[in-house]
Design a protein around this motif. Structure first.
Motif, PDB file in Angstrom:
ATOM      1  N   TRP A 135       0.807  -1.218   0.000  1.00 21.92           N
ATOM      2  CA  TRP A 135       0.000   0.000   0.000  1.00 21.92           C
ATOM      3  C   TRP A 135       0.841   1.270   0.000  1.00 21.92           C
ATOM      4  CZ3 TRP A 135      -1.420   4.593   1.914  1.00 21.92           C
ATOM      5  CH2 TRP A 135      -2.700   5.073   1.586  1.00 21.92           C
ATOM      6  N   VAL A 136       1.735   1.368   0.962  1.00 18.92           N
ATOM      7  CA  VAL A 136       2.504   2.609   1.083  1.00 18.92           C
ATOM      8  C   VAL A 136       3.369   2.820  -0.153  1.00 18.92           C
ATOM      9  CG1 VAL A 136       4.261   3.823   2.398  1.00 18.92           C
ATOM     10  CG2 VAL A 136       2.466   2.578   3.576  1.00 18.92           C
ATOM     11  N   ASP A 137       3.984   1.744  -0.645  1.00 15.40           N
ATOM     12  CA  ASP A 137       4.844   1.886  -1.815  1.00 15.40           C
ATOM     13  C   ASP A 137       4.069   2.358  -3.033  1.00 15.40           C
ATOM     14  OD1 ASP A 137       7.631   0.652  -1.055  1.00 15.40           O
ATOM     15  OD2 ASP A 137       6.100  -0.550  -0.091  1.00 15.40           O
ATOM     16  N   LEU A 138       2.814   1.946  -3.117  1.00 10.97           N
ATOM     17  CA  LEU A 138       2.012   2.375  -4.263  1.00 10.97           C
ATOM     18  C   LEU A 138       1.499   3.799  -4.100  1.00 10.97           C
ATOM     19  CD1 LEU A 138      -0.034  -0.850  -5.144  1.00 10.97           C
ATOM     20  CD2 LEU A 138       1.966   0.103  -6.286  1.00 10.97           C
ATOM     21  N   HIS A 139       1.370   4.240  -2.855  1.00 11.02           N
ATOM     22  CA  HIS A 139       0.771   5.562  -2.635  1.00 11.02           C
ATOM     23  C   HIS A 139       1.784   6.663  -2.407  1.00 11.02           C
ATOM     24  CE1 HIS A 139      -3.640   4.798  -2.368  1.00 11.02           C
ATOM     25  NE2 HIS A 139      -3.192   3.556  -2.317  1.00 11.02           N
ATOM     26  N   GLU A 140       2.970   6.297  -1.931  1.00  9.47           N
ATOM     27  CA  GLU A 140       3.958   7.327  -1.651  1.00  9.47           C
ATOM     28  C   GLU A 140       4.622   7.752  -2.951  1.00  9.47           C
ATOM     29  OE1 GLU A 140       4.991   8.960   0.951  1.00  9.47           O
ATOM     30  OE2 GLU A 140       7.044   9.597   0.509  1.00  9.47           O
ATOM     31  N   PRO A 141       4.586   9.035  -3.267  1.00 10.41           N
ATOM     32  CA  PRO A 141       5.325   9.481  -4.446  1.00 10.41           C
ATOM     33  C   PRO A 141       6.803   9.211  -4.225  1.00 10.41           C
ATOM     34  CG  PRO A 141       3.836  11.192  -3.653  1.00 10.41           C
ATOM     35  CD  PRO A 141       3.895  10.133  -2.599  1.00 10.41           C
ATOM     36  N   GLY A 142       7.324   8.246  -4.931  1.00 11.09           N
ATOM     37  CA  GLY A 142       8.713   7.870  -4.723  1.00 11.09           C
ATOM     38  C   GLY A 142       9.625   8.777  -5.522  1.00 11.09           C
TER      39      GLY A 142
END
Lengths: 470, 939
Positions: B459-466
């Protein structure tokens, strides 16, 4: 966050931190075993050695002065080592008559170490009387008892042992209001004394900044004379002397043995309470204004002095703040986090209340009293109104100080704390005696009932002892 | 400096023994030379660091426990959104734990500092474990363990496979344990300082705010607090502890109260969502607590309840020494404690340890719902009880003896774990590689507006603008899709068709069943596998729902972007060998008109007009280095270019383009159509005019174009060309053409005998012309487009004959690049154009096979990247101007438009222009993005 919210959050955090600090001071004495041991009076006494001068300033105390003199005379200490000076303003004929009557009676019984001193120059107030007495004092150590005080018979032995044994130049012994069940605010007033003298005074002593109490305080006479006695313009000359002594680096030994406290009474009416508290608060503000605290040697001492003396301001702010924050929490649509932070001062109020509640049982237990089942409820109901009283007195003091009104509002004494006598105290063993240390037992037999009936309102003549400073 | 109450003072003489003196005596551990024990604790910390930290990012796998991802997501919401959860917070747990994680995230510079978000979380768990090492050691010492026993306690806690496995996970239980151990250490303060009692209470309050199950440990801790009362504390000892606990814990209900979510709101029973019975939307703390406390697990006395199942099936297998041994030690210590008490003994340390171990075990065995990681709450206390139990053995007067015994016991323990095999996977298995690579592929390849149903760990990896600025606001965990009305109804509109992708671990379909996730189940029934990643027994799959959508628009744009950058030079599409083919120019013109890219069209047509149009009015087919190399024309390029011109003229309302198109159509009829036995045939080009056998290329046959030509050139019989072309197609496909039999595939080339009108094998210079290869595959695409535009029955009939290709796809999952006449494989590795043809045929003949082929070979094998040197944040990857969630029609209008800064998609060999062209046309056909602009010009 908008500016109002920033202000709200900042104010809440600051007030809560202040309350937490205050709470920690309330509990200071219970922190560890060392403090527990230190605050105790000696278990055994040294032979009488020091000479004491007992100052008994009085004004319009016809009702209680004779008994007070009797109690001082009854102190268990060789009479030849005690000088008692009853100091009264020359115009107070009623009290003077009562005192002379008592002195005559004492002389008949061969007691001649009590003298009456009068003065007629202004200002007519307690510090002036004390200074008058100090000029006549001959003892090594000067102490003060107020007209309504009920010192423990062995108090001079206790202080003699500490001063001689430890070389302490100043000793503050515990003073304790006792009539906790008389008025709606009595219990809370009693607990204030309890936490102040049993706990917080030790912290002040440790830091080296002690606003001394008004009585049962023992000071080496040369020390007192060197600092020029009491400040006759100050409403809280006791605290002032304490700070000036602290500024000179004089350590203060604080003793609070539940058994040896000097017993006092709460003011009889809300009006009296307000007046007394206004005087104290205003006195603190005066002392703050005088600036002697700035000469304290270290920063922690100065900060503590600033905090203690400026507390009336904080209390007034708190009073203004709590309704505001409550209103904001209920009616203003605050972000949840801001609302939670805003509730912190209220939380700390709950903490202080809980400490008071537990303190009530500590107090009644060590004094072998038995609170009724509704006392805690009473405490709960009275708690917030009492805080309002305190805040009102603080506001009033600030107002008077700003207006330059410095009249002395004297508190009336009716001897309510004497209606129920405490249990006879055991005679402590002399030094090297057989008896071991006496721990205050918790399961001791209940003493006879403490006078819980309400007192009769004090006559006006007693409450109006207001003298304008010249 | 004045002391405050918090300042530690030198040890005071112990308070005299009196009623109420704590039985938990102050240990004299500071009396032991500090350095010796400090070194011991440091050594234990080093062991813990290795045992816990080694390989912790790889095992257990990232998708193994949903809870990890849930708490990371909620921490992310605290950090990035200033709220307690990214979705409606329904008081599933108190938020203390993930507020701590959020603080950690914030302090370390965001969730991606250590790799994926979960890696950062696991690092925090390692730090907490390292902090617990000295805490547990001190607690053991204070409960009477000599140093060797305390060391064994910590060693067991740090190397037990059971303990290491669960402690690596980002779980509230681990954070709670830290606070509880801290609270215990503080309350067991040797001096009985009131401030420590208060701090202990505050810590326990935080433990409660981290996970409410700390409540079940409270009786044991209260017992300690009671035992720790001192004379000097008066009545304040216990009350200070209780007050501090309730003070901190009360922030939870206060929060709910302020949010007006403390009490159930009318009949909208939020917790009913967990009965899969959505009605309302509100959340309430009281209901959540009711729900948490009533989650069923089989009943207390039931030996088959969840607890006993886990004991038999999981925990005993992971570490019998710790679990069974610890439980027995708890029992033994309780008995010892009670017996000592009955005999009037003062020492209640065994009782205290026993209670600490018994409370969590009782909680686990209570018969309610139990997850395997709940065992965490018991682990340190099981270790502790073992230590307390063996303490008498290790209290030898000579430290060397005790130390040696303890060291041998520790070695035996580690040896046992090693030989039992429970230890090895912790350090050698890398199952997390599967979700990790899946995640990075998804982040790089999917369009940003994809609606993805995923599992919590991502979830976080998909939502955090990397770093690449790529994030997926419409990625949601499957259980939210199942249960949260705002997601199920609001985002997915109760309709599986709104789903673009499902990213899942292998065990998730069961969870979809359990949660009644009809949206995802239905979506999966209509989805095809794009990719599957496997590592050490873990598998992650990406499924794409069988419908055109945002992916196609993005792929077309990115494909165009790659072609433009790699091949286009001033309107010429130059292949790596420096040549330009008319075919490539015509394809570029078609792509431009379908993509509504006027600028690109003008550029390409301008160059083509200047450089390729020859005297005949046709396009010379080959150009190199500024000159035409071969002036012959190819009819497919001419036809495509003419169609592009006509469509462009109609689309952009440009008479000049129409006129140019009309001229080209005339030229085609004049030079590339011949009449044999009264029928007009489209030939392979103007070069076949003279020969007795006419060369035909079935894959040039573009019936949809000839119908348009008929409109603009009514004098000629273009209908006849359509008809003859279909005849040739059917005949050529079934003809054996010299082979033993035909597989039914069209040949690359075929000859038309002018004399007989029969189809014959064609002899060309080099190659075997009758096979099905790089040319012939296009046939199906052109016929499929004709079917789309006209619904001609011959088109569907012809596509339905592609059974050979269907069988290949069904059997092999792919088609080979080149087949012989009889279907023997000549060149096995698939080609893009081969798959384009197969896709076109199967979309009619066998849609599920077509979807599978498309998902796997066109979506799954596209390599999408940001061109080197591009600022990543500007590297867009979505169809320009396409509305979010647009359906096929939206794609059709804008397919292939891409700015110069766009992401680029590559299929197969990036230097192979032909492959890129046919990937584009296949994708566009799948997306239905090839509108008949002649009949219905786009607005």
């Amino acid at each position: 966050m908008n500016p109002v919210e920033v202000l709200l959050v900042g104010g809440s955090v600051a007030l809560a931190a202040q309350s937490a600090y205050a709470a920690s001071l309330m509990l200071y004495a219970w922190e560890d075993a060392e403090k527990h041991v230190q605050s105790h009076a000696p278990r055994a006494f040294l032979p009488p050695h020091l000479r004491f001068t007992v100052l008994l300033p009085a004004r319009h105390e016809e009702a209680v002065i004779q008994e007070t003199i009797q109690r001082v005379v009854d102190l268990r200490y060789p009479a030849e080592l005690v000088q008692v000076l009853v100091v009264i303003e020359a115009g107070d004929a009623g009290t003077i008559a009562k005192v002379e009557e008592k002195l005559a009676e004492l002389r008949m019984r061969g007691k001649t170490h009590v003298r009456l001193i009068t003065f007629d120059d202004p200002p007519i107030n307690k510090p002036h009387g004390l200074n008058v007495g100090l000029r006549q004092a001959t003892g090594d150590v000067v102490t003060i008892f107020d007209a309504e005080d009920e010192p423990h018979p062995d108090i001079l032995n206790v202080v003699n042992t500490i001063m001689a044994g430890e070389g302490a130049p100043v000793v503050q012994c515990g003073v304790q209001l006792m009539n906790y069940a008389d008025r709606w605010f009595s219990a809370l007033n009693v607990l204030e004394y309890f936490f102040w003298f049993k706990s917080r005074m030790h912290y002040h002593s440790e830091v080296g900044m002690v606003p001394l109490g008004g009585n049962t305080v023992f000071i080496q006479r040369p020390l007192l004379q060197r600092i020029g006695g009491w400040d006759q313009r100050c409403l809280t000359e006791d605290a002032d002397v304490g700070i000036r002594l602290s500024a000179r680096g004089v350590p203060t030994r604080v003793v609070y043995e539940d058994e040896y406290v000097t017993r006092e009474e709460t003011p009889p009416t809300v009006g009296q309470f307000i007046k007394q508290r206004t005087r104290w608060n205003q006195g603190f503000l005066q002392v703050l204004g005088k600036g002697d605290w700035l000469r304290l040697p270290t920063w922690p001492q100065r900060l503590l002095a600033l905090y203690t003396l400026g507390f009336p301001v904080l209390q007034a702010l708190m009073m203004l703040y709590v309704p505001l924050s409550l209103w904001m929490m209920v009616f203003a649509k605050l972000p949840v986090l801001v609302a939670i932070v805003s509730s912190l001062p209220l939380y700390m109020l709950v903490v202080q209340f809980t400490i008071s509640l537990v303190g009530l049982y500590e107090f009644t237990s060590v004094h072998r009293l038995r609170p009724s089942w509704f006392t805690p409820l009473w405490l709960l109901v009275a708690y917030f109104p009492y805080q309002c009283l305190l805040a009102f007195a603080a506001l009033r003091a600030g107002w008077r100080q700003l207006q330059g009104v410095n009249t002395w509002e004297k508190t009336a004494h009716v001897g309510a704390h004497r209606q129920g006598e405490h249990a006879p105290t055991p005679t402590p063993a002399t030094l090297g005696g057989e008896a071991g240390p006496v721990l205050v037992g918790r399961e001791g037999p209940a003493p006879h009932a403490h006078g819980a009936s309400s007192i009769v309102g004090a006559p006006d003549s007693l409450t109006q002892g207001v003298i304008t400073r010249g | 400096m004045a002391s405050s109450i918090l300042v530690r003072r030198p040890a005071a003489p112990a308070a005299p023994a009196a009623p109420g003196t704590p039985a938990v005596a102050r240990p004299a551990w500071w009396a032991v030379p500090l350095s010796a024990e400090a070194v011991l604790v440091l050594a234990l910390g080093a062991v813990a660091l290795v045992a816990h930290g080694l390989n912790m990012f790889n095992y257990p796998s990232l998708g193994r426990f949903d809870d990890e991802g849930i708490y990371m997501a909620q921490a992310w919401a605290v950090l990035r959104q200033g709220q307690l959860a990214p979705y409606t917070y329904f008081y599933d747990h108190a938020p203390g734990g993930w507020i701590l994680i959020a603080t950690w995230m914030g302090l370390t510079g965001g969730p991606h500092t250590f790799g994926s978000a979960l890696d950062g979380g696991r690092l925090l768990m390692l730090l907490l474990h390292l902090a617990m090492v000295p805490l547990l050691y001190r607690i053991a010492r204070k409960l009477g363990c000599p140093p060797p026993a305390a060391a064994l306690v910590v060693l067991l806690f740090s190397v037990s496979p059971l303990s290491v496995f669960y402690q690596r996970l980002v779980l509230l239980d681990n954070i709670m344990l830290f606070w509880i151990l801290l609270s215990l250490d503080l309350v067991l303060d040797g001096w009985g300082r009131l401030s420590r009692v208060v701090l202990s209470g505050l810590c326990f309050g935080v433990a409660l705010l981290t996970k409410e199950t700390a409540l079940f440990l409270s009786p044991a801790v209260v017992f300690m607090a009671v035992q720790q009362r001192r004379e000097h504390q008066g009545r304040f000892g216990l009350s200070a502890w209780l007050l501090s606990v309730s003070l901190v814990a009360s922030f939870y209900p206060l929060y709910a109260l302020l949010k007006e979510e403390l009490l159930p709101a009318g009949s909208s029973l939020a917790f009913l969502i967990f009965n899969y019975n959505l009605k309302g939307e509100g959340a309430s703390l009281i209901e959540a607590l009711q729900w948490q406390s009533t989650r069923k697990g089989g009943g207390m006395l039931n030996l088959n309840n969840e607890f006993w199942q886990l004991v038999r099936g999981t925990w005993l297998g992971q570490d019998a020494v710790l679990f069974a041994g610890g439980a027995l030690a708890v029992l033994a210590n309780l008995i010892r404690g009670v017996v000592a008490r009955l005999r009037g003994g003062r020492d209640r340390r065994a009782l205290a340890a026993g209670l600490l171990g018994a409370m969590p075990l009782l909680y686990l065995a209570r018969g309610g719902i139990v997850f395997d990681f709940y065992v965490l709450a018991a682990l340190p206390f099981l270790c502790l009880n073992l230590g307390v139990l063996v303490s008498p053995l290790l209290s030898r007067p000579r430290a060397v003896v005790s130390g040696t015994i303890a060291a041998l016991a520790g070695l035996a323990l580690v040896g046992h774990y090693w030989t039992s095999g429970a230890l090895q996977p912790l350090y050698t298995a890398h199952p997390a590689a599967a979700p990790r690579t899946a995640l990075s592929w998804v982040k790089e390849h999917l369009p940003l507006d994809s609606r993805i149903v995923t599992f919590d760990a991502t979830w976080v990896d998909l939502h955090e603008p990397g770093a690449g600025g790529r994030f997926f606001p419409d990625a949601h965990p499957h259980w939210k899709v199942a249960l949260d009305p705002a997601i199920r109804g609001g985002v997915f509109k109760e309709d599986w068709r709104t789903v673009d992708y499902v990213l899942m671990t292998a065990n998730l379909p069961q969870a979809f069943q359990d949660s009644g996730n009809t949206i995802v189940l239905e979506a999966l029934r209509n989805a095809s596998l794009v990719k599957r990643w496997e590592a050490d027994g873990d598998a992650v799959e990406l499924w794409k729902v069988n419908k055109p959508g945002t992916t196609e628009g993005a792929l077309l744009a990115a494909g165009t972007a790659h072609i433009a950058e790699r091949f286009e030079r001033g309107g010429a599409l130059v292949r790596p060998d420096g040549t330009v083919a008319s075919e490539s120019q015509a394809y570029a013109m078609l792509r431009a008109v379908w993509s509504d890219d006027r600028a690109a069209f003008d550029q390409v047509w301008g160059w083509t007009q200047r450089s390729l149009v020859n005297r005949k009015g046709l396009l010379s087919w080959l150009w190199r280095d500024g000159v035409v190399v071969d002036t012959h024309a190819a009819s497919d390029a001419d036809t495509d270019a003419a169609l592009a011109l006509l469509l462009a003229g109609r689309r952009w309302n440009d008479p000049e383009l129409l006129a140019a198109g009309r001229r080209l159509v005339q030229a085609i009829w004049e030079h590339e159509v011949i009449t044999v036995r009264g029928k007009p045939y489209i030939t392979a080009g103007d070069w076949v005019q003279e020969t007795p056998v006419v060369a035909l290329n079935p894959s040039y046959f573009s019936p949809y174009a000839y119908r348009v030509f008929q409109d603009v050139d009514p004098q000629h019989d273009w209908w006849g060309v359509v008809n003859s072309g279909y005849e040739v197609l059917f005949a050529a496909s079934s003809a054996t053409l010299g082979a033993e039999r035909s597989a039914g595939l069209p040949p690359d080339w075929v000859g038309l005998d002018r004399a007989t009108g029969q189809l014959v094998p064609l002899r060309l210079d080099s190659s075997d012309t009758v096979r099905y290869g790089y040319d012939a595959a296009r046939t199906y695409w052109r016929v499929a487009l004709d079917l789309r535009w006209t619904a001609d029955g011959r088109a569907s009939a012809y596509l339905s004959q592609a059974g050979f290709l269907r069988d290949e796809v069904r059997r092999e999952g792919q088609v080979s690049a080149v087949y012989g006449r009889d279907g023997t494989v000549i060149e096995r590795p698939p080609s893009v154009v081969g798959h384009a043809g197969a896709l076109a045929a199967l979309l009619t003949l066998d849609p599920p096979a077509a979807h599978a082929l498309y998902a796997n070979h066109f979506v799954g094998r596209a390599v999408v990247s940001c061109p080197a040197g591009q600022p990543a944040a500007r590297c867009a990857y979505r169809p320009a101007g396409a509305a979010t969630g647009g359906a096929g029609s939206a794609v059709a209008g804008t397919a292939g438009t891409a700015g110069a800064e766009g992401r680029q998609a590559v299929w197969a060999n990036p230097d192979d222009l032909y492959a890129q062209d046919w990937a584009w046309f296949a994708t566009a056909l799948y997306a239905d993005a090839l509108a008949n602009l002649w009949q219905a010009p786009a607005p």
